[in-house]
Design an enzyme around this catalytic site. Structure first.
Site, PDB file in Angstrom:
ATOM      1  N   CYS A 176       0.801  -1.215   0.000  1.00 53.50           N
ATOM      2  CA  CYS A 176       0.000   0.000   0.000  1.00 53.50           C
ATOM      3  C   CYS A 176       0.833   1.263   0.000  1.00 53.50           C
ATOM      4  O   CYS A 176       0.295   2.359  -0.097  1.00 53.50           O
ATOM      5  CB  CYS A 176      -0.914   0.006   1.219  1.00 53.50           C
ATOM      6  SG  CYS A 176       0.024   0.099   2.748  1.00 53.50           S
TER       7      CYS A 176
ATOM      8  N   CYS B 235      -0.688  -4.280   8.261  1.00 55.55           N
ATOM      9  CA  CYS B 235      -0.324  -3.066   8.992  1.00 55.55           C
ATOM     10  C   CYS B 235       0.410  -3.424  10.281  1.00 55.55           C
ATOM     11  O   CYS B 235       1.340  -2.713  10.696  1.00 55.55           O
ATOM     12  CB  CYS B 235      -1.567  -2.247   9.309  1.00 55.55           C
ATOM     13  SG  CYS B 235      -2.742  -2.113   7.941  1.00 55.55           S
TER      14      CYS B 235
ATOM     15  N   CYS C 299      -2.170   4.266   7.086  1.00 54.89           N
ATOM     16  CA  CYS C 299      -3.568   4.106   7.463  1.00 54.89           C
ATOM     17  C   CYS C 299      -3.736   4.083   8.981  1.00 54.89           C
ATOM     18  O   CYS C 299      -2.765   3.956   9.740  1.00 54.89           O
ATOM     19  CB  CYS C 299      -4.093   2.813   6.874  1.00 54.89           C
ATOM     20  SG  CYS C 299      -3.394   1.376   7.664  1.00 54.89           S
TER      21      CYS C 299
ATOM     22  N   ASP D  33       2.532   2.511   2.478  1.00 54.55           N
ATOM     23  CA  ASP D  33       2.639   3.156   3.782  1.00 54.55           C
ATOM     24  C   ASP D  33       4.056   3.008   4.330  1.00 54.55           C
ATOM     25  O   ASP D  33       4.734   2.024   4.062  1.00 54.55           O
ATOM     26  CB  ASP D  33       1.646   2.543   4.775  1.00 54.55           C
ATOM     27  CG  ASP D  33       0.217   2.894   4.415  1.00 54.55           C
ATOM     28  OD1 ASP D  33       0.032   3.662   3.456  1.00 54.55           O
ATOM     29  OD2 ASP D  33      -0.694   2.412   5.091  1.00 54.55           O
TER      30      ASP D  33
END
Ligand code: FES
Ligand code: FES
Length: 132
Positions: A37, A106, A63, A39
């Site tokens: 993603c 994450c 996120c 990140d």
């Protein structure tokens, strides 16, 4: 999808946001990115001469689940030895925050970031696990 109260709390009131001087010998810095993603998470630890993590800070560009995961892991590692901190599993974070399956990566970011910070600290201090 419903997020857990703990996740929302860590996202809305993140603990230990900030930076340390990465040139200090007592500071280890981990910078990792999630290819999935884009990140990015920076996590830093400050280590006593005895090898105990006395402080931890993070900055996460990503996120809410990544922010919550890094907030949680900075709380968990304080007062731990490098070995203890390095054995924290992303599954423990995912469980504590009740992350939905699409957000498990994450928490992997947080595990990778603390491991990277520990190895940075160790290589800076030239010690192959000297204090252990
Ligand atoms: Fe990481 Fe949305 S995919 S912020
Ligand atoms: Fe990629 Fe959270 S780190 S969506």
């Amino acid at each position: 999808m419903a997020y857990s109260e703990k996740l929302i709390d860590h996202y809305e009131n993140p603990r230990n946001v900030g930076s340390m001087d990465k040139n200090e010998l007592s500071v280890g810095t981990g910078l990792v990115g999630a290819p999935a993603c884009g990140d990015v998470m920076k996590l830093q630890i400050k280590v006593t001469p005895e090898g105990i993590i006395e402080d931890a800070k993070f900055k996460t560009f990503g996120c809410g689940s990544a922010i919550a995961s890094s907030s949680l892991i900075t709380e968990w590692v304080k007062g731990k030895s490098l070995d203890e901190a390095g054995s924290i599993k992303n599954s423990q974070i995912a469980e504590e925050l009740a992350l939905p399956p699409v957000k498990v990566h994450c928490s992997i970011l947080a595990e990778d970031a603390i491991k990277a910070a520990i190895s940075d600290y160790k290589s800076k201090n030239g010690a192959a696990d000297a204090a252990e």
